[in-house]
Design an enzyme around this catalytic site. Structure first.
Site, PDB file in Angstrom:
ATOM      1  N   ASP A 280       1.044  -1.550  -0.145  1.00 34.78           N
ATOM      2  CA  ASP A 280       0.406   0.246  -0.405  1.00 34.78           C
ATOM      3  C   ASP A 280       0.852   1.404   0.151  1.00 34.78           C
ATOM      4  O   ASP A 280       2.204   0.777   0.476  1.00 34.78           O
ATOM      5  CB  ASP A 280      -1.129   0.120   1.370  1.00 34.78           C
ATOM      6  CG  ASP A 280      -2.056   0.845   1.050  1.00 34.78           C
ATOM      7  OD1 ASP A 280      -3.312   0.673   1.700  1.00 34.78           O
ATOM      8  OD2 ASP A 280      -2.078   1.344  -0.112  1.00 34.78           O
TER       9      ASP A 280
HETATM   10  C1  GLC Z   1      -4.597   4.467   0.184  1.00 35.96           C
HETATM   11  C2  GLC Z   1      -5.043   2.739   0.450  1.00 35.96           C
HETATM   12  C3  GLC Z   1      -5.419   1.544  -1.101  1.00 35.96           C
HETATM   13  C4  GLC Z   1      -5.393   2.369  -1.861  1.00 35.96           C
HETATM   14  C5  GLC Z   1      -3.861   3.358  -2.043  1.00 35.96           C
HETATM   15  C6  GLC Z   1      -3.662   3.945  -3.644  1.00 35.96           C
HETATM   16  O1  GLC Z   1      -3.435   4.494   1.213  1.00 35.96           O
HETATM   17  O2  GLC Z   1      -5.070   2.838   1.254  1.00 35.96           O
HETATM   18  O3  GLC Z   1      -6.133   1.210  -1.300  1.00 35.96           O
HETATM   19  O4  GLC Z   1      -4.916   1.825  -3.117  1.00 35.96           O
HETATM   20  O5  GLC Z   1      -3.668   4.133  -1.378  1.00 35.96           O
HETATM   21  O6  GLC Z   1      -4.597   5.138  -3.958  1.00 35.96           O
END
Ligand code: GLC
Length: 748
Positions: A280
């Site tokens: 993430d």
């Molecule tokens: C965010 C979220 C994740 C998302 C990623 C890209 O912090 O936790 O679910 O896909 O970043 O935006």
């Protein structure tokens, strides 16, 4: 034994399909190996680096030229995508295309209900269709990878991201996750309009302590196995989910991006996953703040060795991996395996053959069939929680209707969280839809009352009350703005914010019938508001077509069929609440003594010794699986094919279902089992199957389920997945508590 020609044909066909598929995979593997052999270490590390394309710059272009970027997220502009791909293809040494990613969570331009609402439909077909549509629209803009479906088990509505989940139940989450992956990925990833899905957030992110986002979790290995991992396993092994995202949280002290057991033993060895593991956003850097790593270099080492293939945004791989290899802290094989997974994904997506966006394609965005599918999904997501005296559907004797509330015409908030690319100008709100669809037959008078969900300004209450007095019925739209839902948006109190509750209270004094409709991304504590309303319809955040869906439901053109995918507590203090909790030693009784009934100077043990709150008893406001219809259904003649089974048997269950009301409608028939005794305490009940059955008034149907005994398996005291012999109870009904039941035994 004589084979019919037809069965022979299908055997040959499946052999042909298997061979073709095997040959295709072999071709891709050969290409992966051939390309890998040409790559420098720097180029390999570059593939493991995903950067944000939000603000493209010469620096980014140069990094692509240098082969330092494998993927870009948030570049959903087709011209920009083509520009970036051109640089990658024509100006870098090996011309490896980028994979462009985006959060396409519940629609791209045509926004569907939030996933929690889609789960309430208990209709995997509409969920698959919605994801297909999202993929088709996103593909047009150059997106080839979505960070969805999120399949975190969520039992806590204080956690803003419960909106993105499929709720508290493992089986329902499995079914919905598989449906969404199939919708996004289609039959072949290289097909136009197929995009790679991403199983997230691995693992137990929804169990954040206190419901506070990014907080630590402490879920045992056995609970991971029995509740949290199954949706990910099914998404990968049944639907072939192409990628997986590690979560922010540390579980039992180990951050997901550094959890080698989960990423290598479970994911790769047990499940055979050959896709891409991406972190993430910045979550490798988070490992330093968590105190799991002393610095970014250490964090990069631990993530790579644990099995993370690609790093989202934080750049620690790019900055440290060459040194880590040189120092022998990360092996070359680790890098090669990660890059194999990334190249395999790109070959499967067909990016080497065609990385560019066709700017001339006829757009399907907002097409009529997309909008109608979104409307159907919204209709099926709504849950009717109360309908006193069958107020709904609205009768044709009603001539004047008051439309009141901050969510009646909230074109932005109606889309809910993670509607990045939705356009508020395309949202059809309840106010506009009611006026457009039913304005000829009914007089609508509109008064917002409050400007937004947190508004405490009661200046316009008097106007709202005046409008209500003129009406035959009040349609009151309350709920939460989209910003109060989703990532990082945790709430300690999950009541209606602002003066919304007071607005309802004032309107109820007019003694006009009130239909309260709530747009929210979580369960709210609405006991008082439910009591003040004649009817309550939970809309979740229903997306682009929420308005037309509400209009047709209110006037009976569609009939509510949604069921709650989460338990609704009366108080936040009861959380975590979920229906499939383990049995406990001292369950509460219905006759518990509550706060105001406790005598003065009551003796210490006079209140009994059972599990309840003196100030809140033990029951919930609404339970998992609950939802009313405009009609009524009668269940009878529950029958089992046998009451003693071996572990390899399949139990046939039938139940008669009759529509005993006046409306044709869908009923979600739910099948639960309870394992009465196990080597560990077992859930009081678990959803094992469900069917959406459509019946005309007066019509009956014998509903049949096939329940393999193997579906009763769980990870037991020895951490072995097995069915333990013994007594079980099987329950069938239209919710999780009002059920017919029969016992059966699994023989040793
Ligand atoms: C965010 C979220 C994740 C998302 C990623 C890209 O912090 O936790 O679910 O896909 O970043 O935006």
């Amino acid at each position: 034994m004589k084979y019919s020609y037809l069965s022979l044909f299908f055997i040959l066909l499946s052999c042909f399909q298997f061979t073709t598929c095997f040959a295709q995979d072999k071709k891709i593997e050969d290409k992966v190996e051939a390309l890998l052999a040409k790559m420098t270490l720097k180029e390999k590390i570059g593939q493991m680096n995903q950067l944000n394309g939000r603000m493209p710059s010469e620096k980014l272009y140069q990094q692509i030229r240098n082969g330092e970027v494998g993927s870009i997220l948030n570049a959903e502009n087709p011209e920009l995508v083509n520009q970036l791909q051109k640089i990658a293809k024509e100006e870098s040494t090996l011309g490896i295309p980028l994979v462009i990613a985006r959060d396409v969570i519940h629609g791209f331009k045509t926004i569907f209900p939030i996933p929690l609402g889609q789960a309430a439909s208990f209709d995997p077909e509409i969920v698959e269709i919605g994801s297909q549509i999202a993929a088709r629209e996103a593909y047009e803009k150059g997106i080839r990878w979505t960070f969805a479906p999120m399949m975190d088990i969520a039992r806590d509505s204080r956690w803003g991201r419960i909106a993105e989940s499929f709720g508290e139940d493992t089986y329902l989450s499995e079914i919905m996750a598989v449906a969404m992956v199939k919708g996004f990925q289609g039959k072949d990833l290289s097909n136009p309009a197929s995009i790679a899905a991403c199983a997230k957030h691995f693992i137990a992110y929804g169990a954040a302590e206190g419901g506070r986002d990014y907080n630590l979790t402490n879920i045992t290995q056995r609970q991971l196995r029995n509740f949290y991992l199954p949706p990910f396993e099914k998404a990968i092994r049944e639907a072939g989910c192409a990628t997986l995202m590690t979560s922010f949280n540390a579980n039992d002290g180990i951050p997901a991006s550094g959890n080698e057991f989960l990423l290598r033993t479970v994911l790769r060895k047990e499940w055979g996953f050959d896709g891409v593991v991406v972190t993430d956003y910045n979550s490798i850097r988070d490992m330093v703040r968590i105190g799991f790593s002393e610095d970014n270099k250490d964090a990069a080492m631990k993530a790579a060795n644990a099995g993370v293939d690609m790093e989202m945004a934080s750049g620690t791989y790019l900055q440290n991996m060459e040194a880590l290899i040189a120092e022998g802290k990360v092996e070359q094989k680790t890098i090669d395996d990660a890059v194999r997974n990334i190249l395999r994904l790109k070959y499967r997506l067909g990016l080497f053959e065609n990385p560019y966006v066709n700017l001339k394609v006829k757009s399907s965005i907002y097409s009529e069939n997309h909008l109608q599918a979104a409307k159907k999904a919204a209709e099926e997501s709504f849950v009717l929680l109360k309908n006193k005296n069958n107020l709904l559907p609205l009768k044709n004797t009603i001539k004047t209707i008051a439309i009141i509330g901050p969510m009646a015409d909230a074109s932005h908030d109606q889309m809910g969280t993670w509607a990045f690319d939705g356009e508020k100008g395309m949202t059809q709100t309840p106010l506009k839809a009611l006026q457009k669809q039913y304005g000829k037959d009914v007089k609508f008078i509109y008064e917002q009352g409050l400007a937004f969900s947190r508004d405490n300004n009661k200046t316009n209450f008097s106007k709202a009350i005046e409008v209500a007095k003129q009406a035959d019925v009040v349609l009151l739209f309350l709920g939460e703005e989209a910003i109060l839902s989703g990532e990082a948006h945790s709430l300690a109190e999950i009541n209606l914010k602002g003066a919304q509750s007071q607005l309802l209270e004032e309107l109820s004094k007019t003694r006009k019938p009130v239909v309260t409709m709530i747009m929210a991304g979580r369960a709210l504590t609405i006991e008082k508001e439910t009591a003040l309303s004649d009817a309550v319809l939970y809309l979740w955040h229903p997306g682009t077509m929420g308005g037309p869906a509400v209009a047709d439901i209110l006037f009976g053109k569609a009939v509510p069929s949604g069921k709650l995918p989460i338990t609704f507590p009366k108080y936040a203090g009861q959380i975590p609440v979920y229906y499939n909790h383990d049995k406990i030693g001292r369950p509460a009784k219905k006759t518990e003594i509550l706060l105001n009934d406790i005598p003065l100077e009551a003796k210490q043990s006079s209140l009994g010794t059972t599990s309840y709150y003196l100030d809140a008893a033990f029951d919930n406001l609404f339970d998992f699986g609950y939802g009313l219809s405009y009609t009524t259904f009668e269940y009878s003649n529950l029958s089992l094919s046998t009451d003693v089974l071996s572990k390899s048997d399949i139990l046939t269950v039938t139940v008669d279902l009759k529509n005993t009301g006046k409306f044709q409608a869908n009923e979600v028939v739910q099948l639960y089992t309870s394992d009465l005794v196990g080597s560990i305490a077992r859930p009081i009940k678990e959803l094992k199957d469900f069917r959406r059955i459509n019946l005309k008034p007066g019509e009956s149907k014998k509903v049949a389920f096939k329940l393999p005994v193997s579906k009763l398996a769980f990870w037991n005291i020895n951490n072995i997945q097995t069915v333990e012999p013994g007594k079980f109870t099987l329950m069938v009904g239209g919710n999780s508590y009002d059920v017919l039941q029969k016992d059966f035994t699994v023989a040793p």
